[in-house]
Design a protein around this motif. Structure first.
Motif, PDB file in Angstrom:
ATOM      1  N   TRP A  75       0.835  -1.198   0.000  1.00  0.00           N
ATOM      2  CA  TRP A  75       0.000   0.000   0.000  1.00  0.00           C
ATOM      3  C   TRP A  75       0.871   1.249   0.000  1.00  0.00           C
ATOM      4  CZ3 TRP A  75      -0.870   4.061   3.429  1.00  0.00           C
ATOM      5  CH2 TRP A  75      -1.988   4.834   3.148  1.00  0.00           C
ATOM      6  N   LEU A  76       1.936   1.224   0.788  1.00  0.00           N
ATOM      7  CA  LEU A  76       2.786   2.403   0.902  1.00  0.00           C
ATOM      8  C   LEU A  76       3.526   2.686  -0.401  1.00  0.00           C
ATOM      9  CD1 LEU A  76       3.598   4.599   2.834  1.00  0.00           C
ATOM     10  CD2 LEU A  76       5.468   3.171   3.628  1.00  0.00           C
ATOM     11  N   THR A  77       3.979   1.662  -1.111  1.00  0.00           N
ATOM     12  CA  THR A  77       4.648   1.915  -2.391  1.00  0.00           C
ATOM     13  C   THR A  77       3.659   2.455  -3.417  1.00  0.00           C
ATOM     14  OG1 THR A  77       4.316  -0.385  -3.081  1.00  0.00           O
ATOM     15  CG2 THR A  77       6.425   0.163  -2.044  1.00  0.00           C
ATOM     16  N   THR A  78       2.419   2.014  -3.352  1.00  0.00           N
ATOM     17  CA  THR A  78       1.395   2.544  -4.250  1.00  0.00           C
ATOM     18  C   THR A  78       1.118   4.007  -3.944  1.00  0.00           C
ATOM     19  OG1 THR A  78       0.393   0.350  -4.312  1.00  0.00           O
ATOM     20  CG2 THR A  78      -0.935   2.176  -5.126  1.00  0.00           C
ATOM     21  N   VAL A  79       1.054   4.359  -2.665  1.00  0.00           N
ATOM     22  CA  VAL A  79       0.823   5.751  -2.279  1.00  0.00           C
ATOM     23  C   VAL A  79       2.003   6.618  -2.693  1.00  0.00           C
ATOM     24  CG1 VAL A  79       0.603   7.296  -0.295  1.00  0.00           C
ATOM     25  CG2 VAL A  79      -0.760   5.232  -0.413  1.00  0.00           C
ATOM     26  N   GLU A  80       3.218   6.121  -2.506  1.00  0.00           N
ATOM     27  CA  GLU A  80       4.393   6.893  -2.920  1.00  0.00           C
ATOM     28  C   GLU A  80       4.383   7.135  -4.425  1.00  0.00           C
ATOM     29  OE1 GLU A  80       7.518   4.493  -1.369  1.00  0.00           O
ATOM     30  OE2 GLU A  80       7.380   5.376   0.640  1.00  0.00           O
ATOM     31  N   LYS A  81       3.952   6.146  -5.192  1.00  0.00           N
ATOM     32  CA  LYS A  81       3.846   6.313  -6.637  1.00  0.00           C
ATOM     33  C   LYS A  81       2.776   7.360  -6.980  1.00  0.00           C
ATOM     34  CE  LYS A  81       1.695   3.492  -9.293  1.00  0.00           C
ATOM     35  NZ  LYS A  81       1.175   2.316  -9.952  1.00  0.00           N
ATOM     36  N   ASP A  82       1.655   7.336  -6.259  1.00  0.00           N
ATOM     37  CA  ASP A  82       0.601   8.327  -6.482  1.00  0.00           C
ATOM     38  C   ASP A  82       1.079   9.733  -6.137  1.00  0.00           C
ATOM     39  OD1 ASP A  82      -1.109   6.327  -7.265  1.00  0.00           O
ATOM     40  OD2 ASP A  82      -2.143   6.195  -5.320  1.00  0.00           O
ATOM     41  N   LEU A  83       1.852   9.859  -5.049  1.00  0.00           N
ATOM     42  CA  LEU A  83       2.384  11.161  -4.659  1.00  0.00           C
ATOM     43  C   LEU A  83       3.355  11.696  -5.710  1.00  0.00           C
ATOM     44  CD1 LEU A  83       3.050  10.569  -0.864  1.00  0.00           C
ATOM     45  CD2 LEU A  83       1.399  12.144  -1.850  1.00  0.00           C
ATOM     46  N   LYS A  84       4.194  10.829  -6.219  1.00  0.00           N
ATOM     47  CA  LYS A  84       5.155  11.237  -7.237  1.00  0.00           C
ATOM     48  C   LYS A  84       4.437  11.651  -8.517  1.00  0.00           C
ATOM     49  CE  LYS A  84       9.354   9.669  -9.510  1.00  0.00           C
ATOM     50  NZ  LYS A  84      10.273   8.553  -9.686  1.00  0.00           N
ATOM     51  N   GLU A  85       3.410  10.903  -8.882  1.00  0.00           N
ATOM     52  CA  GLU A  85       2.638  11.194 -10.087  1.00  0.00           C
ATOM     53  C   GLU A  85       1.912  12.533  -9.972  1.00  0.00           C
ATOM     54  OE1 GLU A  85      -1.146   9.007 -11.756  1.00  0.00           O
ATOM     55  OE2 GLU A  85       0.644   7.735 -11.874  1.00  0.00           O
ATOM     56  N   ALA A  86       1.407  12.844  -8.780  1.00  0.00           N
ATOM     57  CA  ALA A  86       0.684  14.095  -8.557  1.00  0.00           C
ATOM     58  C   ALA A  86       1.616  15.238  -8.171  1.00  0.00           C
ATOM     59  CB  ALA A  86      -0.367  13.901  -7.469  1.00  0.00           C
ATOM     60  N   GLN A  87       2.917  14.962  -8.043  1.00  0.00           N
ATOM     61  CA  GLN A  87       3.931  15.949  -7.668  1.00  0.00           C
ATOM     62  C   GLN A  87       3.585  16.628  -6.339  1.00  0.00           C
ATOM     63  OE1 GLN A  87       4.174  18.542 -11.039  1.00  0.00           O
ATOM     64  NE2 GLN A  87       5.285  17.038 -12.265  1.00  0.00           N
TER      65      GLN A  87
END
Length: 109
Positions: A75-87
């Protein structure tokens, strides 16, 4: 999607794309809504106290035997990817109003 098609009176035989049906009702894609919900929950957890069990659980190590192939997604790696994608920076979660403005993107206007 089935409910939207039923509400619009459209069947699959009419061969109308899902994007057009979603656009006519003003509904966001489910993937965008899922990202929005994950980021909202992450912001909620980040605003908790440092010794709260939910916040401590974020830092637990994932111990699984290493096998062949790609490691499992957490879950945390998915959230980190979402954060990076949304800058979005993780420290922005401390300011609730700013976090809310940055994460609420899915609903079309």
């Amino acid at each position: 999607m089935r409910m939207l098609r039923w509400s619009a009176g459209v069947t699959l035989l009419d061969r109308i794309r899902n994007e057009y049906i979603r656009g006519s009702f003003g509904v966001a894609p489910i993937i965008d809504k899922a990202k929005e919900k994950r980021l909202r929950w992450y912001g909620h957890v980040q605003r908790r106290e440092e010794d709260h069990p939910v916040k401590l659980a974020l830092n637990l190590p994932v111990t699984q035997p290493r096998g062949h192939g790609r490691p499992p997604s957490t879950w945390l790696t998915t959230v980190e990817k979402d954060l990076k994608e949304a800058q979005i920076d993780t420290n922005a979660a401390r300011n609730r109003a700013q976090w809310r403005m940055r994460t609420r993107r899915a609903d079309p206007k």
